[in-house]
Write an enzyme that holds these catalytic residues in place. Structure first.
Site: not given
Ligand SMILES: Cc1cc2nc3c(=O)[nH]c(=O)nc-3n(C[C@H](O)[C@H](O)[C@H](O)COP(=O)(O)O)c2cc1C
Length: 299
Positions: A125, A160, A212
């Site tokens: 953030c 994170k 992704g």
């Molecule tokens: C639609 C969406 C909303 C997300 N919202 C948050 C969030 O509120 N807080 C956070 O730490 N990460 C958020 N992320 C990041 C995911 O938790 C994750 O770290 C990131 O998408 C990589 O993983 P993936 O490739 O499996 O999606 C968000 C990701 C997506 C796609």
């Protein structure tokens, strides 16, 4: 994986922002079979999020700019925590804030709320006190918010990491030193998609976070580097985990658990199927405990 007093029954969690507050998926999947659920980020006040469009598909992934839309701290404690307290699956609440004080307010309240098993700080953030630079991009800002939350949080604390940095190891070391129990990596990579017909950025927020399979090799590399530099620090890998094999890549690079995000939009059962796939791999390979594979690919 063990996280302080928490013991996860398998190494697969949902990723923040892709599994709501857990309750939304309850009708579709047996959420109790997950290692843990990580919620959408919670902020002090409810937030409506960014103007649309807020998501767009990209090759092997997607870009999102949701803008921390969430119900806010009071509604989280009133409406969701009592439900989580009845579940066997640990619920880890992801936190967002624009100032250190906001993180501390949310962390202190949630740390004393039954049903909240652990906290995950989303420090991507923008920090309003530092001209909007995300906390996650500078070691001193990341350490400051971690230490402040650590001082008020009695539950395990995960921080994170952002992949949008030159030296992820430096940031990871600062956060670990400031008192985090575990590190999750990675959040999304910043990107832009242009709508060529309209001749302007596609997303209402202009930039969005790429997630992704497209980001997986970058995320695996970051886990690998942090695992080598900080042996023994519990790491949770995230970024493009779609299959059990993807999860095993993170585990062999040094992660003790993984988070499944974008895959849940394609298949709401993805996280559970990945947990089953890891168990099947271990059975096939004669591995008694998946923890034996943690860091197996490290030199
Ligand atoms: C639609 C969406 C909303 C997300 N919202 C948050 C969030 O509120 N807080 C956070 O730490 N990460 C958020 N992320 C990041 C995911 O938790 C994750 O770290 C990131 O998408 C990589 O993983 P993936 O490739 O499996 O999606 C968000 C990701 C997506 C796609």
């Amino acid at each position: 994986m063990e996280l302080g007093p928490l013991r996860l029954k398998n190494p697969v969690m949902t990723a923040s922002g892709t599994f709501g507050y857990g309750t939304e998926y309850q009708k579709l999947v047996d959420v109790e079979r997950l290692g843990a659920i990580v919620t959408k980020a919670i902020s002090v006040k409810p937030r409506e999020g960014n103007p649309g469009p807020r998501t767009v598909e990209t090759p092997a992934g997607m870009l999102n700019a949701i803008g921390w839309q969430n119900v806010g701290l009071d509604a989280c404690i009133r409406d969701y925590a009592p439900i989580w307290a009845r579940w066997q699956v640990p619920v880890i609440v992801n936190l967002a804030g624009f100032t250190v004080e906001e993180y501390v307010t949310v962390a202190e309240a949630l740390s004393n709320t039954p049903g909240v098993a652990a906290l995950e700080l989303n420090i991507s953030c923008p920090n309003v006190a530092s001209e909007g630079t995300p906390f996650a991009l500078r070691p001193e800002l990341a350490a400051e918010v971690t230490a402040a939350v650590r001082a008020v949080a009695d539950v395990p604390l995960i921080v994170k990491l952002s992949p949008n940095v030159t030296d992820v190891v430096e940031i990871a070391a600062a956060i670990h030193k400031a008192g985090a129990d575990a590190l999750s990596l990675v959040n999304t990579l910043v990107g832009i998609v242009i709508d060529t017909r309209l001749r302007r950025p596609f997303l209402g927020n202009v930039t969005g976070g790429l997630s992704g399979p497209a980001i997986r090799p970058v995320a695996v590399r970051m886990v690998y580097d942090v695992a080598r530099a900080l042996p023994g620090v519990p790491l949770i890998g995230a970024g493009g985990v779609m299959t059990a094999d993807d999860a095993l890549q993170f585990i062999m690079a040094g992660a003790r658990a993984v988070q499944v995000g974008t895959a849940s939009f394609v298949n709401p059962r993805a996280a559970i199927e990945i947990a089953d796939g890891i168990a099947a791999f271990c059975a096939r390979e004669g591995v008694r405990d998946v923890n034996e594979l943690v860091g197996a690919a490290l030199p």
